[in-house]
Write a protein that holds these residues in place. Sequence first.
Motif, PDB file in Angstrom:
ATOM      1  N   ASN A   1       0.663  -1.298  -0.212  1.00  0.00           N
ATOM      2  CA  ASN A   1      -0.281   0.246   0.377  1.00  0.00           C
ATOM      3  C   ASN A   1       0.659   1.547  -0.005  1.00  0.00           C
ATOM      4  OD1 ASN A   1      -2.664  -1.205   0.189  1.00  0.00           O
ATOM      5  ND2 ASN A   1      -1.908  -1.643   2.232  1.00  0.00           N
ATOM      6  N   TYR A   2       1.799   1.291   0.185  1.00  0.00           N
ATOM      7  CA  TYR A   2       2.494   2.405  -0.076  1.00  0.00           C
ATOM      8  C   TYR A   2       2.539   2.881  -1.560  1.00  0.00           C
ATOM      9  CZ  TYR A   2       5.999   2.154   3.553  1.00  0.00           C
ATOM     10  OH  TYR A   2       6.832   1.666   5.093  1.00  0.00           O
ATOM     11  N   ASN A   3       3.106   4.280  -1.501  1.00  0.00           N
ATOM     12  CA  ASN A   3       2.899   4.902  -3.295  1.00  0.00           C
ATOM     13  C   ASN A   3       4.147   4.716  -3.614  1.00  0.00           C
ATOM     14  OD1 ASN A   3       0.894   6.517  -2.296  1.00  0.00           O
ATOM     15  ND2 ASN A   3       2.518   8.140  -1.166  1.00  0.00           N
ATOM     16  N   LEU A   4       4.832   4.666  -5.106  1.00  0.00           N
ATOM     17  CA  LEU A   4       5.094   4.183  -5.823  1.00  0.00           C
ATOM     18  C   LEU A   4       5.971   4.650  -6.901  1.00  0.00           C
ATOM     19  CD1 LEU A   4       8.053   1.924  -6.856  1.00  0.00           C
ATOM     20  CD2 LEU A   4       5.945   0.711  -8.163  1.00  0.00           C
ATOM     21  N   ILE A   5       6.962   5.323  -6.697  1.00  0.00           N
ATOM     22  CA  ILE A   5       8.219   5.932  -7.805  1.00  0.00           C
ATOM     23  C   ILE A   5       8.572   5.665  -8.178  1.00  0.00           C
ATOM     24  CG2 ILE A   5       9.568   8.420  -8.068  1.00  0.00           C
ATOM     25  CD1 ILE A   5       7.705  10.190  -5.882  1.00  0.00           C
ATOM     26  N   PHE A   6       9.312   5.831  -9.645  1.00  0.00           N
ATOM     27  CA  PHE A   6       9.775   4.725 -10.096  1.00  0.00           C
ATOM     28  C   PHE A   6      11.062   5.221 -11.326  1.00  0.00           C
ATOM     29  CE2 PHE A   6      10.695  -0.075 -11.579  1.00  0.00           C
ATOM     30  CZ  PHE A   6      10.967   0.472 -12.736  1.00  0.00           C
ATOM     31  N   ILE A   7      12.087   5.830 -11.563  1.00  0.00           N
ATOM     32  CA  ILE A   7      12.540   6.471 -12.422  1.00  0.00           C
ATOM     33  C   ILE A   7      13.207   5.060 -13.261  1.00  0.00           C
ATOM     34  CG2 ILE A   7      14.281   8.237 -12.607  1.00  0.00           C
ATOM     35  CD1 ILE A   7      13.680   9.238  -9.562  1.00  0.00           C
ATOM     36  N   THR A   8      13.208   5.029 -14.376  1.00  0.00           N
ATOM     37  CA  THR A   8      13.690   4.988 -15.516  1.00  0.00           C
ATOM     38  C   THR A   8      15.259   5.694 -16.207  1.00  0.00           C
ATOM     39  OG1 THR A   8      12.641   2.798 -16.126  1.00  0.00           O
ATOM     40  CG2 THR A   8      14.606   3.944 -17.746  1.00  0.00           C
ATOM     41  N   ALA A   9      16.200   5.277 -15.061  1.00  0.00           N
ATOM     42  CA  ALA A   9      17.208   6.853 -15.544  1.00  0.00           C
ATOM     43  C   ALA A   9      18.464   6.604 -16.858  1.00  0.00           C
ATOM     44  CB  ALA A   9      18.215   7.201 -14.209  1.00  0.00           C
ATOM     45  N   GLU A  10      18.120   7.257 -17.586  1.00  0.00           N
ATOM     46  CA  GLU A  10      18.841   7.658 -18.645  1.00  0.00           C
ATOM     47  C   GLU A  10      20.418   7.563 -18.434  1.00  0.00           C
ATOM     48  OE1 GLU A  10      20.341   7.654 -22.865  1.00  0.00           O
ATOM     49  OE2 GLU A  10      17.892   8.239 -21.715  1.00  0.00           O
ATOM     50  N   GLY A  11      21.338   6.844 -19.105  1.00  0.00           N
ATOM     51  CA  GLY A  11      22.137   6.717 -19.635  1.00  0.00           C
ATOM     52  C   GLY A  11      23.019   6.832 -17.923  1.00  0.00           C
ATOM     53  N   TRP A  12      22.443   6.664 -16.839  1.00  0.00           N
ATOM     54  CA  TRP A  12      22.578   6.140 -15.339  1.00  0.00           C
ATOM     55  C   TRP A  12      23.667   4.800 -15.247  1.00  0.00           C
ATOM     56  CZ3 TRP A  12      19.713   4.842 -10.228  1.00  0.00           C
ATOM     57  CH2 TRP A  12      21.171   5.437  -9.021  1.00  0.00           C
TER      58      TRP A  12
ATOM     59  N   ASP B   1      -1.701  14.664  -4.487  1.00  0.00           N
ATOM     60  CA  ASP B   1      -2.936  14.544  -3.548  1.00  0.00           C
ATOM     61  C   ASP B   1      -3.033  13.542  -4.051  1.00  0.00           C
ATOM     62  OD1 ASP B   1      -2.000  17.000  -2.235  1.00  0.00           O
ATOM     63  OD2 ASP B   1      -2.853  18.372  -3.977  1.00  0.00           O
ATOM     64  N   ASP B   2      -2.989  12.475  -4.782  1.00  0.00           N
ATOM     65  CA  ASP B   2      -3.693  11.128  -5.559  1.00  0.00           C
ATOM     66  C   ASP B   2      -3.619  10.304  -5.259  1.00  0.00           C
ATOM     67  OD1 ASP B   2      -5.837   9.377  -6.647  1.00  0.00           O
ATOM     68  OD2 ASP B   2      -5.074   9.884  -8.558  1.00  0.00           O
ATOM     69  N   THR B   3      -3.632   9.770  -3.525  1.00  0.00           N
ATOM     70  CA  THR B   3      -2.304   8.757  -3.125  1.00  0.00           C
ATOM     71  C   THR B   3      -4.175   7.433  -2.995  1.00  0.00           C
ATOM     72  OG1 THR B   3      -3.345   9.578  -1.019  1.00  0.00           O
ATOM     73  CG2 THR B   3      -1.735  10.253  -1.901  1.00  0.00           C
ATOM     74  N   PRO B   4      -3.320   5.835  -2.607  1.00  0.00           N
ATOM     75  CA  PRO B   4      -1.483   6.113  -3.412  1.00  0.00           C
ATOM     76  C   PRO B   4      -1.951   5.864  -4.579  1.00  0.00           C
ATOM     77  CG  PRO B   4      -3.301   4.199  -3.141  1.00  0.00           C
ATOM     78  CD  PRO B   4      -4.076   5.009  -3.029  1.00  0.00           C
ATOM     79  N   PHE B   5      -0.182   6.198  -5.333  1.00  0.00           N
ATOM     80  CA  PHE B   5       0.258   7.080  -6.559  1.00  0.00           C
ATOM     81  C   PHE B   5       1.146   6.038  -7.064  1.00  0.00           C
ATOM     82  CE2 PHE B   5       1.903  10.133  -4.224  1.00  0.00           C
ATOM     83  CZ  PHE B   5       3.155   9.565  -4.061  1.00  0.00           C
ATOM     84  N   TYR B   6       1.573   5.306  -8.032  1.00  0.00           N
ATOM     85  CA  TYR B   6       2.067   4.931  -9.173  1.00  0.00           C
ATOM     86  C   TYR B   6       2.622   5.653  -9.940  1.00  0.00           C
ATOM     87  CZ  TYR B   6       4.963   2.193 -12.477  1.00  0.00           C
ATOM     88  OH  TYR B   6       6.079   1.528 -13.203  1.00  0.00           O
ATOM     89  N   THR B   7       4.144   6.467  -9.442  1.00  0.00           N
ATOM     90  CA  THR B   7       4.365   7.583 -10.809  1.00  0.00           C
ATOM     91  C   THR B   7       5.751   7.309 -11.119  1.00  0.00           C
ATOM     92  OG1 THR B   7       2.991   9.721  -9.436  1.00  0.00           O
ATOM     93  CG2 THR B   7       5.294  10.085 -11.379  1.00  0.00           C
ATOM     94  N   ASN B   8       5.930   6.824 -12.433  1.00  0.00           N
ATOM     95  CA  ASN B   8       6.858   6.663 -13.712  1.00  0.00           C
ATOM     96  C   ASN B   8       7.760   7.320 -14.301  1.00  0.00           C
ATOM     97  OD1 ASN B   8       7.170   5.259 -16.484  1.00  0.00           O
ATOM     98  ND2 ASN B   8       8.201   3.555 -15.115  1.00  0.00           N
ATOM     99  N   TYR B   9       8.966   7.724 -14.287  1.00  0.00           N
ATOM    100  CA  TYR B   9       9.535   8.779 -14.603  1.00  0.00           C
ATOM    101  C   TYR B   9      10.768   8.195 -15.736  1.00  0.00           C
ATOM    102  CZ  TYR B   9       7.791  13.167 -11.282  1.00  0.00           C
ATOM    103  OH  TYR B   9       7.281  13.395 -11.135  1.00  0.00           O
ATOM    104  N   MET B  10      10.612   8.648 -16.974  1.00  0.00           N
ATOM    105  CA  MET B  10      11.619   8.192 -17.514  1.00  0.00           C
ATOM    106  C   MET B  10      12.159   9.468 -17.830  1.00  0.00           C
ATOM    107  SD  MET B  10      13.253   6.223 -20.202  1.00  0.00           S
ATOM    108  CE  MET B  10      14.899   6.767 -19.819  1.00  0.00           C
ATOM    109  N   SER B  11      13.564   9.417 -17.575  1.00  0.00           N
ATOM    110  CA  SER B  11      14.535  11.033 -17.583  1.00  0.00           C
ATOM    111  C   SER B  11      15.030  10.942 -18.860  1.00  0.00           C
ATOM    112  CB  SER B  11      15.675  10.222 -16.043  1.00  0.00           C
ATOM    113  OG  SER B  11      17.281   9.654 -16.634  1.00  0.00           O
ATOM    114  N   PHE B  12      15.741  12.296 -18.976  1.00  0.00           N
ATOM    115  CA  PHE B  12      16.579  12.514 -19.731  1.00  0.00           C
ATOM    116  C   PHE B  12      18.060  13.637 -19.642  1.00  0.00           C
ATOM    117  CE2 PHE B  12      14.950  15.541 -23.784  1.00  0.00           C
ATOM    118  CZ  PHE B  12      15.830  15.442 -24.466  1.00  0.00           C
ATOM    119  N   SER B  13      18.126  13.940 -18.773  1.00  0.00           N
ATOM    120  CA  SER B  13      19.555  14.226 -17.888  1.00  0.00           C
ATOM    121  C   SER B  13      20.412  14.069 -18.579  1.00  0.00           C
ATOM    122  CB  SER B  13      19.296  15.578 -17.061  1.00  0.00           C
ATOM    123  OG  SER B  13      18.523  16.390 -17.014  1.00  0.00           O
ATOM    124  N   GLY B  14      20.658  12.789 -18.179  1.00  0.00           N
ATOM    125  CA  GLY B  14      21.640  11.985 -18.085  1.00  0.00           C
ATOM    126  C   GLY B  14      22.513  11.300 -19.897  1.00  0.00           C
ATOM    127  N   HIS B  15      21.763  12.192 -20.662  1.00  0.00           N
ATOM    128  CA  HIS B  15      21.821  11.826 -22.170  1.00  0.00           C
ATOM    129  C   HIS B  15      22.738  12.578 -22.557  1.00  0.00           C
ATOM    130  CE1 HIS B  15      20.370  10.891 -26.228  1.00  0.00           C
ATOM    131  NE2 HIS B  15      19.581   9.541 -25.548  1.00  0.00           N
TER     132      HIS B  15
END
Length: 631
Positions: A246-257, A399-413
Amino acid sequence: MFFPILLCIPAAFFAAFLCSRFSRKINLLIGGLITFAVCAFCVMELIYYGIFHTMLAPFSSLEMAGNAVDFRTVLFTFIKKNTGQLAIALLPCFVYPFLCFVKPFGHRLLKKRVRKGWAAAFCIYILGLICMLPFGNGLKTPLYTYFYSTQINYNIETLGLFTGISQDFVRMVLTRTTGFDTLFYKPIDNIKIIDRGEGPGEPNIVNYDFEKLISHIDNPKIQSIHEYVSNEDPTYKNDYTGMFKNYNLIFITAEGWWKYAVRKDLTPTLYSMLNEGFVFENYYTPLWYGSTIGGEFANLTGQIPKESGKFSMAVTGENRNNMQFTLSRMLQRKGYGIRAFHSYLYDFYIRHISHPNMGFEWYAAGNDWFEFETHENGDMLWPQSDLKLVSDSFDMYADDTPFYTNYMSFSGHANYDSTNEMSKRHWDLVKDLPYSDSAKAYLACNYELELAVEYLLQRLEEKGLLENTLFVIGPDHIPYGFPDMCSELAGEDLEDSLEWYHSSLVIWSASMQEPVNVSKYCSSIDVLPTVANLMGLEYDSRVLAGQDILSDAEQFVIFPDRSWITGRGTYTSSTGEFEPFGDMDDLFEDEESLNEYINNVSEIVENKIQLSADVVDNDYYAYLPGVLYLD
């Protein structure tokens, strides 16, 4: 070299006599086109291999062309550094026009001679197949490679460039037969890596009645997958099952990390998360087919990306595959808000189709959400800011909990030089480090990810959500195309070593009281089942290529070229060498048992790679009882 030379002779004969069938002008034109096409293709393969360390499946090149910007700067850099070699590959194109002035060249031959030439080409082709028979039909034999292997590197190495790409074309056009299935999905009761008996507890499975499923379907491919999956060992629930339920989840796929992008003095937030959560000492990120989209697919699905044809992620979207065993669909079933964000074009790699098909509300530039940062002349900054990405999106889901937020990052390109806007932004932080400008640029652009994660932690704490949020941060791929820079940061030559793929994985929550050290060898396809178990989600571990890292399952890392790592050692497919973890005599009775072990594990690798491709190509999850999440 025997088979590459033998099998290219029929192609050369066919092309030569094709250029002898018509008038001299048309023959010269056809010859010129063939010469240019062959040279251009060789140059394309040289460039692709130089950047990605894998050959390009040519009939996927149109798919790549539409997304060429993803490695545009790396492409230009490679061409600049290797102009001489590429010019040699193009040499026939410069020589050919002069040959056209030689009178006998290009004249029309009699039909009888042309027919004999084509007949000779066919006979040599058959001779090549006959010569394969004495080697048998086992794994990695020429016959197996010719008819069944989908590994483009090994195919070209064993059979030659022309034959390798021809087989890729055939597999794009023809449907595989039942015999093909039987060859791949072998009974493996006698080749398990370890024997766990009945297992230590409750398995992570869905109780499917596979006998009933097989009897109610007349599709031999699906029957074959059902049979294979039903005989697979599951992973078992463990002390960490449901730890973050029941935790919130933030998942980041980190570019070129990469693990060397994290330093205590430069990225203290990421350093703390890596060392105060689950500490994965031996986590690897193979360079999957498709680079970014392949790595993202592995992270989000627990499956191995296909090695040719359309990218696996694209196929799942275009075919509207059932994706019930992704975190997004499993958490959607639990009532989570499911959103994904990226700071580049919304339809890049057709994510605007694949990600909604996985259940995400999809937000990126171009669909009335993210606005690019630009120069004064209106050109976008390359790459874009991860800090801007998270700051622009946080209030949309917090404010929409629980949430699963997925990020595809870019800065490490890439590129990692003075053209990288994120590197320029943070140059003062790295300018005095004892590295080359390229290495310093790499560290500097990845500092933007540090700022992004720092921002998320701060905002979550302000809202009282930090203690109940799980962070997962994993790379999409290594910083490919920069082997010298990588070796410099690592302090050793990595270019031809599997250690290049030794990377970092964050699984962390502020609620953890102490770190958990994990020495197990693992990789990107293991992230999904590990997180699913930690969140107490119901899934079937047998249908995934990856496995829960925290379970008692044998450690297992698979690389695209069929190299692998298990608890006993490392196998490098290009050399056929096995490097043991410990004394060889303690691990194996004799050389025969070692060879048997290598062959057995290699067959398991083939099965897992084929399973992942079949899950995608055949929409396998749709044949398993569950919820079809089609919006």
